[in-house]
Structures are given as structure tokens and as C-alpha cells.
Design an enzyme around this catalytic site. Structure first.
Site, PDB file in Angstrom:
ATOM      1  N   SER A 234       0.830  -1.210   0.000  1.00  0.00           N
ATOM      2  CA  SER A 234       0.000   0.000   0.000  1.00  0.00           C
ATOM      3  C   SER A 234       0.863   1.257   0.000  1.00  0.00           C
ATOM      4  CB  SER A 234      -0.911   0.007   1.236  1.00  0.00           C
ATOM      5  OG  SER A 234      -0.147   0.254   2.412  1.00  0.00           O
ATOM      6  N   THR A 235       0.301   2.326  -0.552  1.00  0.00           N
ATOM      7  CA  THR A 235       0.996   3.610  -0.593  1.00  0.00           C
ATOM      8  C   THR A 235       1.279   4.123   0.811  1.00  0.00           C
ATOM      9  OG1 THR A 235       0.051   4.165  -2.745  1.00  0.00           O
ATOM     10  CG2 THR A 235       0.789   6.010  -1.397  1.00  0.00           C
ATOM     11  N   GLY A 238       4.200   2.339   2.145  1.00  0.00           N
ATOM     12  CA  GLY A 238       5.347   2.779   1.353  1.00  0.00           C
ATOM     13  C   GLY A 238       5.902   4.105   1.828  1.00  0.00           C
ATOM     14  N   GLU A 255       6.793  -0.330  -5.030  1.00  0.00           N
ATOM     15  CA  GLU A 255       5.722  -0.549  -6.015  1.00  0.00           C
ATOM     16  C   GLU A 255       4.427  -0.530  -5.222  1.00  0.00           C
ATOM     17  OE1 GLU A 255       2.801  -2.101  -7.724  1.00  0.00           O
ATOM     18  OE2 GLU A 255       3.906  -3.996  -7.852  1.00  0.00           O
ATOM     19  N   GLU A 386      -8.182   3.651  -4.014  1.00  0.00           N
ATOM     20  CA  GLU A 386      -7.962   2.266  -4.432  1.00  0.00           C
ATOM     21  C   GLU A 386      -8.846   1.350  -3.576  1.00  0.00           C
ATOM     22  OE1 GLU A 386      -4.213  -0.479  -5.685  1.00  0.00           O
ATOM     23  OE2 GLU A 386      -4.080   0.476  -3.718  1.00  0.00           O
TER      24      GLU A 386
END
Length: 474
Positions: A234-235, A238, A255, A386
Site C-alpha cells: 500500500s501507498t 510505502g 511498487e 484504491e
């Protein structure tokens, strides 16, 4: 319409132990503090196994084992390292049926996908990077590129074995050693891979696998003797990892999430586009970071395309992941199901029109019917956030300029799709999309020789292809 009789793959194909330890220095052990967690089959909620949760001491031991192995491993000629990678690839092919069943049991994805998509790609990545191991001087990163050292790799639950291959294969080919942490809900195929490494006679310590939740991943990322961190997930996590490694000198690739636009122009072949839309959002239950979760369809064909899409969705079979007829399997966890349900309810509350085909869902397990929302605007949360599930938001556009503007109106930039019969239009639009991967008249197609990665909040760095070597070379 055909009626399909059940055609289940036998779960007796694979032996699942009652409990699993950590894989450190070529051996399994129970961990220092004795903490364990359970991994369940999301289709039935049945406990599959008890798995050791690695604490900070365990992570220390795994990193130390990788550090000891680094010198001998990195000094091997590339052709010798390649032999191990080729051997791993062949063993994966030989044991692919076991691995496919295990992946579907632990993850919930249909056996047809794990058997026909995931496993062939896993083997292909090891074969591909085995080919690079003795050619690094010709990869374009200098005449004598050197490995970094110990790579800490944290992978997600949506493609457990494939993400392992994306991370481990280039790291080993370039002479690095690895400490890998699989996702808490899907540790079993990574632990099976540990056995593959032993079967391939991989030197002890070259690959180490520590299981656990977020704390285990944090210990690994923060470890001072790690040289490289690779994360897919997940962002939000990240960002946390980027803050953690800032200023430490560790190399980092991320990623992260996505909210891909699948753009259908008025000259697109409708039936082909519908198949691509279905594959783009319902493949792997929508648990795909590059899923085509925003459908942008040209206004003049919107009605025709939606009618065709709904007809196609009515034929999708939701159910037992081990049934070879199943199109959509189980949602990976109760927590993920809750998020998908919450965002879908918000979409309806914000005024979008919700539609799902009539389908009966099993009584036990985590299930969500394939869903589309029409009447969606760019202000809707379902068009911006998302969802990571089988939920498609449909927006319309009139001109290519409007399509590009809407497609780029997202904090993410991982992937996109374009459907048109005009090659010139495809190239012109693709050139203006801020996405790492753009598919033309197809979607969700991967190849180990092709780099993959994103822009903006979808992360940085590339995995796959020659570009995937760079992150592991000094």
C-alpha cells in the site's frame, strides 16, 4: 447457457504442515520468543497452519545469516549463480501443481489463475534472470557492476509467489543475498519456496524467510545491516518505509497502489474491449495494484458497451477457488472484505448507481459479488481511492483530450489501458498518460523481460526486464 459441473482440484496434491517455523541459514526453526499466528483459507475460514511470528532477534539472525552468505555468493562467477536460478526455475515447474493448489488455498484466487498465470510467470522470472547472471557487464550499468549486499524484501498477499519471484530472482542473479517477509495472510507459498531452495542446494543464508505481521516488516526495514529495501504494497506503508530509510544510505524501490484508467474509444472492438475490461478489474478478485478500476468509455458507445459488459458479467462464476470453472474466488481476508464493502456503500451513498449480476455467494468465507458503478464523477471516492476488490467505476468522455485529463486526474500512476483500432490514436494517447505501463487493446499482460513500475504515489523503481537489475547493483 451451459451448466458447469464442479471440477475441483484436489487439495491432497499438497502437504500442509500443522505448523511452520522461520527459514534462516538454510534451516527451519521456531523463533526466539515463540509467538505464532494462524493462516486461514479465505474461502472457508478454515485454519490451514500455525506460523511463527519473527521478533527483532529473529530478524537479526536472518540478516546475519544473509550477511555471512553474501561474500561467498557474490564472489561466485555469474554462470555458477545462474545454475542455481535455472535449478530453482525447473523445480518450480516440476512442483507447479502443488504450488498452484497451495496458492489458491492460502490466497483465495481461482486455481485456473494460479495454475495458468502465476506459476508459469514465477518460473519464467527465474529463467529470465538466470540468463542475465553472467551478462551483467553488458546490462548498461557499467563494465563491472557490483551487488549491494543484503536485500530486505517485503511482499504483499495478492500475488504471494509471483511477487517473491519478482524480488528474489534479480537479487540472486546480481549476487545479493535476501531476507524476505511474505504477507501475514499468505505465508505458505513462500515457506514452500524455502523447501525449493533446499532442494536446489542453494547455499545456506542466500535466501532467508521471516514470517509475521507489520512489526516483523518494520524490524527488517529498519535493520542497520540491510543495504537494499524492496517493498510492494500500500501507498500508506510505502510512505512510512521511505521515511524510515531516508538518510540511511539504503537503496529503496517501492511498487505501491494504483487507480488505473481503462480507456475505450468509439472505434474499439466492443467484444474484445469487454473481455479486457473484465480481465482488468475482476482478475484475481480485483486484488491487483494495476487493476483497471476506472473505465473511461466514449459517450457515443457507453450504452452499447455497458449492455455488453453486463451480459458478460452475468456469466462470471463466483465460488470455490479450487474449482477449475471458477472465475472469481474469495476475497483474501475479512479486513479486505470490510474495506471493499465500506467503499462500495459510500459509492452508492454518494449517488452512483450500483449493479451486480445475480449470483449466490457461499455461506462461509469472504465473498463479494462483481460490481459496477455508473453515473460516477471524478469527485466520487470510488473514483479516487484504491478499493482493491472486484469493483469498477464507469465514467464517460467525449474527446481524447478529456479522456487523458480524466485518466491523469489521480494521485497514482501505475498503469492504463487504451482500446482503439487506430494505432496513431493509441500512440498519441499513451504518450500523454502518466502511467508506468500502458496496455493497448489488452490488459494485465506481463512478461519477465518487460519492466513494471509507477509514477507519483504508485512508487518508484522498476521490476522486471533489464531495468529490474539496476536496483540491485552498486
Amino acid at each position: 447457457m451451459f451448466e458447469y459441473a464442479p471440477a475441483p482440484e484436489s487439495r491432497s496434491v499438497v502437504d500442509i504442515a500443522g505448523s511452520y517455523g522461520l527459514f534462516i541459514d538454510g534451516e527451519f526453526d521456531g523463533g526466539k520468543d515463540g509467538n505464532v499466528f494462524k493462516t486461514v483459507n479465505p474461502a472457508t475460514e478454515e485454519v490451514l497452519a500455525e506460523v511463527t511470528s519473527a521478533g527483532s532477534e529473529d530478524v537479526d539472525r536472518a540478516v546475519a545469516a544473509a550477511r555471512r552468505a553474501f561474500g561467498p555468493w557474490s564472489s561466485l562467477p555469474g554462470a555458477e549463480r545462474a545454475k542455481y536460478l535455472f535449478r530453482i526455475a525447473r523445480i518450480i515447474q516440476e512442483r507447479s501443481r502443488e504450488l498452484a493448489v497451495l496458492e489458491s488455498l492460502d490466497n483465495g484466487k481461482p486455481i485456473r489463475e494460479s495454475r495458468d498465470v502465476d506459476l508459469p510467470l514465477v518460473a519464467a522470472h527465474f529463467f529470465y534472470y538466470a540468463g542475465w547472471a553472467d551478462k551483467l557487464a553488458y546490462a548498461g550499468f557499467g563494465p563491472d557492476p557490483r551487488p549491494l549486499g543484503v536485500a530486505a524484501q517485503v511482499i504483499p498477499w495478492n500475488f504471494p509467489l509471483l511477487m517473491l519471484a519478482w524480488k528474489v530472482a534479480p537479487a540472486l542473479a546480481t549476487g545479493n543475498t535476501v531476507v524476505l517477509k511474505p504477507a501475514e495472510t499468505t505465508p505458505l507459498s513462500a515457506l514452500f519456496f524455502a523447501d525449493v531452495c533446499r532442494q536446489a542446494d542453494l547455499p545456506p543464508g542466500v535466501v532467508n524467510i521471516v514470517t509475521g505481521a507489520g512489526d516483523t516488516g518494520a524490524y527488517l526495514v529498519q535493520h542497520p545491516d540491510v543495504n537494499k529495501v524492496a517493498f510492494t504494497g500500500s501507498t500508506e506503508v510505502g510512505r512510512e518505509i521511505a521515511r524510515t530509510v531516508a538518510g540511511t544510505g539504503k537503496r529503496l524501490t517501492l511498487e505501491l497502489g494504483g487507480k488505473a484508467a481503462n480507456i475505450v474509444f468509439d472505434d474499439a472492438p466492443i467484444d474484445q474491449a469487454v473481455e479486457g475490461i473484465v480481465n482488468g478489474i475482476f482478475f484475481n478478485q480485483g486484488h491487483v495494484c494495476c487493476a483497471g478500476s476506472r473505465l473511461l468509455v466514449q459517450e457515443s458507445i457507453a450504452e452499447e458497451l455497458l449492455a455488453s459488459l453486463k451480459r458478460r458479467m452475468a456469466t462470471l462464476r463466483v465460488g470455490d477457488p479450487l474449482d477449475k470453472n471458477t472465475d472469481i474466488g474469495a476475497i483474501n481476508s475479512a479486513a479486505q472484505l470490510a474495506r471493499i464493502s465500506e467503499l462500495s456503500e459510500i459509492g452508492a451513498a454518494e449517488g452512483a448507481e450500483r449493479w451486480s449480476p445475480a449470483c449466490s455467494l457461499p455461506d462461509r468465507g469472504f465473498w463479494f459479488a462483481p460490481t459496477i458503478f455508473t453515473g460516477v464523477t471524478q469527485a466520487h471516492r470510488i473514483a479516487r481511492e484504491e478499493i482493491f476488490g472486484p469493483v469498477l467505476s464507469v465514467l464517460t468522455f467525449r474527446t481524447p483530450e478529456e479522456a487523458v485529463a480524466k485518466a491523469n486526474n489521480t494521485p497514482y500512476g501505475l498503469s492504463a489501458g487504451i482500446w482503439s483500432e487506430k494505432g496513431s490514436r493509441i500512440l498519441a494517447v499513451a504518450d500523454r498518460l502518466r502511467a508506468g505501463v500502458v496496455w493497448a487493446n489488452t490488459f494485465n499482460k506481463f512478461d519477465p523481460a518487460s519492466p513494471f513500475g509507477g509514477y507519483k504515489e504508485s512508487g518508484y523503481g522498476r521490476e522486471g526486464g533489464r531495468h529490474g537489475l539496476e536496483a540491485y547493483l552498486a
